[in-house]
Design an enzyme around this catalytic site. Structure first.
Site, short mmCIF file in Angstrom:
data_model
loop_
_atom_site.label_atom_id
_atom_site.label_comp_id
_atom_site.label_asym_id
_atom_site.label_seq_id
_atom_site.Cartn_x
_atom_site.Cartn_y
_atom_site.Cartn_z
N SER B 155 -53.73 -1.14 -44.37
CA SER B 155 -54.44 -1.99 -43.05
C SER B 155 -53.67 -3.16 -42.80
O SER B 155 -53.10 -3.85 -43.80
CB SER B 155 -55.87 -2.23 -43.40
OG SER B 155 -56.41 -2.98 -42.51
N TYR B 168 -62.34 -4.95 -49.20
CA TYR B 168 -61.60 -4.05 -48.41
C TYR B 168 -59.93 -4.43 -48.47
O TYR B 168 -58.96 -3.62 -48.71
CB TYR B 168 -62.07 -3.93 -47.01
CG TYR B 168 -61.30 -3.37 -46.06
CD1 TYR B 168 -61.69 -1.66 -46.11
CD2 TYR B 168 -60.46 -3.74 -45.15
CE1 TYR B 168 -60.98 -0.94 -45.14
CE2 TYR B 168 -59.66 -2.80 -44.14
CZ TYR B 168 -60.15 -1.52 -44.30
OH TYR B 168 -59.52 -0.53 -43.14
#
Lengths: 284, 275
Positions: B155, B168
């Site tokens: 990401s 995350y």
């Protein structure tokens, strides 16, 4: 149906090597191409540079794909040359969608022994030449609110290399330039990305001075360079790579597949950047 | 002739979103698909997870392309279930060439306030789940002796810091070094390993109230339009959120012959957000 149907691509340094692969790949995928090359020798370059005959051969290979090539002998150090190239390209094909700023040279010397002329020619072609090429097409791409620019950097745009500080400086420089072009053209829907090739077998890399570098002594052979290529890369069976592998990645970046990709650098280096270094010749 | 004709791809998190899009894109380009997703509950996730019906819909759409698919309800935290799914798929299709470690969750929370469970679920699924995915599948690529390609979904959050995504981002950043080390270990087998780093993509993981609040802490009950207004500021190209197909296109490039000397690379797909 090609990935570049209906597009027009301008490729610098297209007489041979990676530039020719770009031109032929663009044509294969449906684009018309404008191919340029300086097609003459530069004083500091120790290997034979491309000729008019080489550029004509690129045109023939493009024609074999049923596409038209406009070929012009253009020095990327000369803004008026480039501006005229862009004007003639637009006059011929109506537009330019793609620029592949590929033209480049490679020479060697310890940084403290580089002559002013070696430095100036390197920076002039490999860095300033990219800026001038992008500058020549930018107003047209802004006007049309679309376009894609691919800049050829190098793994030496990300790490140093012994005895070519001027090349390393230029190749690092074009990554910064690429990011700024991407930033400034993003509001206009124009993308800009870079490719960092590993060791690619072209006339720029396959000559006596390169053989000697890989051999570690004078009188090196092409076999020394090919052996060195295996050590340069990580992937199984990968020595000096075919220019086509760079054209394949440029194709991706210039196609709609990469419509939301801008400002990135893709290493096409068979895992070279994964290799951690050792000091092959320590001074104890 | 497709760009991955005759190959077999294993895709995790394939019931919907990017996973379904990847499976479909590769099937359109000639690959057979081994797909997994899970109907297991993850209590720390604040939006509905995929259902058996979602996975069935992926099967229907892949089969509509004329390619074969084996879809199994298997959780990336469960090595035994993953092994069974992959072994079954490889037995059926005869080979494995491509692995897309795509399964992932989002559960935004302030770092010092998140529960241990929220942290642990994230690491278990988004980091350890990828390792387990590769551990059970890559040996099949090696034994094929034809080389292959792995793409791990990281990401932009692995590169840029944002509040409330510590778990995350830690997982997604961890994937980068997992990728690089596997790329190095697998290079002698001609297996390439790369990460993709998408910016905001319009999937169920993003299009939910928890994410809208993450993007718009200034509003009590932000709408999709409010979210898009903030998301648009992340990107330089004029777009609020990417479509799953935008990421699938990059994945296709990385696993196809066009990417055959690209390995160990972190490929950002962010509409210029990193600039």
């Amino acid at each position: 149906m090609g990935l570049l149907d209906g597009k027009v691509a301008l490729i610098t340094g297209a007489a041979r090597g990676q530039g020719r692969s770009h031109a032929v790949t663009c044509a294969r995928e449906g684009a018309e191409v404008i191919v340029t090359d300086i097609a003459r020798q530069l004083p500091t370059v120790p290997y034979q540079m491309a000729t008019s005959g080489d550029l004509a051969e690129t045109v023939d290979q493009v024609k074999a794909h049923g596409k038209v090539a406009l070929a012009l002998e253009t020095d990327v150090r000369d803004q008026s040359d480039l501006d005229e190239t862009v004007q003639r390209g637009i006059a011929e094909f109506g537009k330019i969608d793609i620029l592949i700023a590929n033209a480049g040279i490679w020479t060697q010397a310890p940084f403290w022994e580089l002559t002013d002329q070696q430095w100036e020619e390197m920076i002039g072609v490999n860095l300033t030449g990219v800026w001038k090429s992008a500058k020549a097409v930018a107003p047209h791409m802004i006007e049309r609110q679309t376009g894609s620019i691919v800049i050829t950097s190098s793994t030496n745009g990300l790490e140093p290399g012994l005895n070519y500080a001027h090349y390393v400086s230029a190749k690092h420089g074009v990554i910064g330039l690429m990011k700024n072009i991407a930033l400034e053209l993003a509001p206009h829907g124009v993308r800009c990305n870079a490719i960092s090739p590993g060791a690619i077998k072209t006339p720029m890399t396959d000559h006596q001075a390169a053989w000697d570098m890989f051999a570690g002594h004078e009188g090196g052979t092409e076999a020394d360079m090919i052996e060195g290529g295996y050590h340069f890369h990580a992937l199984k069976g990968a020595t000096f790579l075919d220019p086509q592998v760079i054209a394949d990645t440029a194709l991706y970046l210039n196609s709609d597949l990469a419509a939301t990709v801008t400002g990135v650098t893709i290493p096409v280096d068979a895992g070279h950047l994964l290799l951690t270094g050792v000091n092959a010749e320590p001074v104890k | 002739m497709g760009r991955v004709e005759g190959k077999v791809a294993f895709v995790t998190g394939a019931a919907r979103g990017q996973g379904r899009s990847h499976a479909l894109r590769l099937a359109h380009e000639g690959a057979d698909i081994i797909a997994v997703d899970t109907t297991a509950k993850v209590d720390s996730v604040p939006y509905p997870l995929a259902t058996a019906e979602d996975l069935a819909e992926t099967v229907r759409q892949v089969e509509a392309t004329g390619r074969r698919i084996i879809a199994v309800d298997a959780d990336v935290r469960d090595v035994a279930a993953l092994t069974k799914a992959v072994d079954h798929g490889v037995a059926e299709f005869g080979r494995l060439d491509i692995v897309l470690a795509n399964a992932g969750i989002s559960s935004p929370a302030p770092t010092l306030e998140m529960s241990e469970q929220t942290w642990q679920d994230m690491i278990d699924i988004n980091l350890t789940g990828v390792w387990k995915t590769l551990k059970v599948s890559v040996p099949h690529i090696i034994s094929g002796g034809r080389g292959g390609a792995v793409v791990i979904t990281s990401s932009l959050a692995a590169i840029y810091a944002n509040e409330n995504t510590a778990h995350y981002s830690a997982a997604k950043a961890g994937l980068v070094m997992l990728m690089k080390i596997m790329a190095k270990e697998l290079a002698p087998h001609r297996i390439r390993v790369n990460t993709v780093h998408p910016t905001t993509v319009a999937t169920e993981m993003i299009l939910n109230d928890a994410t809208y609040r993450l993007f718009r802490p200034d509003l009590d009950s932000p709408t999709r339009a409010d979210f898009e207004e903030a998301a648009r500021t992340l990107n330089r190209l004029p777009v609020a959120a990417l479509e799953p197909s935008d990421i699938s296109n990059a994945v296709l490039y990385l696993v196809s012959d066009e990417g055959c000397y690209v390995t160990g690379a972190t490929h950002v797909i962010d509409a210029g957000g990193a600039l």
